[in-house]
Design an enzyme around this catalytic site. Sequence first.
Site, PDB file in Angstrom:
ATOM      1  N   LYS A  13       0.970  -1.324   0.088  1.00 21.32           N
ATOM      2  CA  LYS A  13      -0.039  -0.051   0.050  1.00 21.32           C
ATOM      3  C   LYS A  13       0.681   1.114   0.082  1.00 21.32           C
ATOM      4  CE  LYS A  13      -2.119  -0.644   4.092  1.00 21.32           C
ATOM      5  NZ  LYS A  13      -1.566  -2.247   4.345  1.00 21.32           N
ATOM      6  N   ARG A  88      -9.635   0.833   9.286  1.00 23.25           N
ATOM      7  CA  ARG A  88      -8.995  -0.637   9.706  1.00 23.25           C
ATOM      8  C   ARG A  88     -10.118  -1.461  10.486  1.00 23.25           C
ATOM      9  NH1 ARG A  88      -3.126   0.438   9.417  1.00 23.25           N
ATOM     10  NH2 ARG A  88      -1.969  -1.446   9.961  1.00 23.25           N
ATOM     11  N   ARG A 127      12.027  -6.100   4.180  1.00 25.32           N
ATOM     12  CA  ARG A 127      12.082  -4.817   4.461  1.00 25.32           C
ATOM     13  C   ARG A 127      12.720  -4.437   5.803  1.00 25.32           C
ATOM     14  NH1 ARG A 127       6.050  -2.032   4.819  1.00 25.32           N
ATOM     15  NH2 ARG A 127       5.850  -2.761   6.840  1.00 25.32           N
ATOM     16  N   ARG A 135      11.611  -0.152  12.289  1.00 24.48           N
ATOM     17  CA  ARG A 135      10.371  -0.272  12.638  1.00 24.48           C
ATOM     18  C   ARG A 135      10.206  -1.375  13.758  1.00 24.48           C
ATOM     19  NH1 ARG A 135       5.281   0.129   8.566  1.00 24.48           N
ATOM     20  NH2 ARG A 135       4.427  -0.715  10.438  1.00 24.48           N
ATOM     21  N   ARG A 146       0.094  -8.706  13.663  1.00 24.80           N
ATOM     22  CA  ARG A 146      -0.699  -7.743  12.629  1.00 24.80           C
ATOM     23  C   ARG A 146      -1.534  -8.619  11.912  1.00 24.80           C
ATOM     24  NH1 ARG A 146       4.594  -5.116  11.234  1.00 24.80           N
ATOM     25  NH2 ARG A 146       3.269  -3.738   9.797  1.00 24.80           N
TER      26      ARG A 146
HETATM   27  P1  AMP Z   1       0.856   0.671   9.497  1.00 26.20           P
HETATM   28  O1  AMP Z   1       2.267   1.521   9.071  1.00 26.20           O
HETATM   29  O2  AMP Z   1      -0.337   1.178   8.530  1.00 26.20           O
HETATM   30  O3  AMP Z   1       1.035  -0.782   9.295  1.00 26.20           O
HETATM   31  O4  AMP Z   1       0.449   0.730  10.878  1.00 26.20           O
HETATM   32  C1  AMP Z   1       1.315   0.657  12.147  1.00 26.20           C
HETATM   33  C2  AMP Z   1       0.632   0.453  13.253  1.00 26.20           C
HETATM   34  O5  AMP Z   1       0.051   1.764  13.726  1.00 26.20           O
HETATM   35  C3  AMP Z   1      -0.601  -0.744  13.345  1.00 26.20           C
HETATM   36  O6  AMP Z   1       0.067  -2.000  13.696  1.00 26.20           O
HETATM   37  C4  AMP Z   1      -1.331  -0.155  14.359  1.00 26.20           C
HETATM   38  O7  AMP Z   1      -0.850  -0.448  15.787  1.00 26.20           O
HETATM   39  C5  AMP Z   1      -1.165   1.143  14.385  1.00 26.20           C
HETATM   40  N1  AMP Z   1      -2.487   1.881  13.386  1.00 26.20           N
HETATM   41  C6  AMP Z   1      -2.199   2.497  12.131  1.00 26.20           C
HETATM   42  N2  AMP Z   1      -3.304   2.767  11.336  1.00 26.20           N
HETATM   43  C7  AMP Z   1      -4.388   2.322  12.254  1.00 26.20           C
HETATM   44  C8  AMP Z   1      -5.735   2.418  12.315  1.00 26.20           C
HETATM   45  N3  AMP Z   1      -6.463   2.906  11.169  1.00 26.20           N
HETATM   46  N4  AMP Z   1      -6.276   2.020  13.313  1.00 26.20           N
HETATM   47  C9  AMP Z   1      -5.767   1.523  14.436  1.00 26.20           C
HETATM   48  N5  AMP Z   1      -4.327   1.526  14.421  1.00 26.20           N
HETATM   49  C10 AMP Z   1      -3.632   1.911  13.509  1.00 26.20           C
END
Ligand code: AMP
Length: 192
Positions: A13, A88, A127, A135, A146
């Site tokens: 994404k 999400r 990654r 990260r 996740r």
């Molecule tokens: P991402 O970079 O999108 O994989 O997000 C990393 C982490 O941020 C996720 O594993 C969640 O803990 C938190 N996070 C990101 N976006 C959301 C969302 N829309 N709702 C809840 N938690 C989020």
Amino acid sequence: MNIILLGPPGAGKGTQAERLVVERGMVQLSTGDMLRAAVVAQSDIGKRAEAIMDRGDLVSDEVVIEIISDRLDQPDAKAGVILDGFPRTVAQADALDQLLSDKGMSLDAVIQLDVDDEALVGRILKRAAETGGTRADDNEETLRKRLDVYHEQTAPIIPYYRGRGALKSIDGMADMDAVSSEISAILDGGAA
Ligand code: AMP
């Protein structure tokens, strides 16, 4: 044009969103990036989100909805946004509908990157190795968590959007350029 890129962690994404930013001048709104910035800044939200993110759980709907609402109010969002990592949960999808209607904005496409879980684990660990593991949540244990969270809490938004005829699914396992072309075809009103 405002779109959602939907798919599990590692589906590509972020990469596809970055391409759309360059090619179409759209604005990438990644709640993950915003939350990581809040953690670095050690703001109230960041302090509360840090442990939740590190273990691979979702931050509360209330917090991310507020972050997205504020971000949609910034003038640059008028150029068109790519929602990356939001919504999400079904509650977030409902809230997004309300926010967009309150702000006089439309949702033009929901593009799902369809991928295989095991391939994702490999991609994300790669990654992590390439970025030097910057990260905290890019390790195998958290990643599996996740993915579970994605299937339990995020995947239910797929039928939510499909039911409205808004969903376009594309093969996220194809190479990056092929995925980009499919996304372009959808945005230009073509196939898929
Ligand atoms: P991402 O970079 O999108 O994989 O997000 C990393 C982490 O941020 C996720 O594993 C969640 O803990 C938190 N996070 C990101 N976006 C959301 C969302 N829309 N709702 C809840 N938690 C989020």
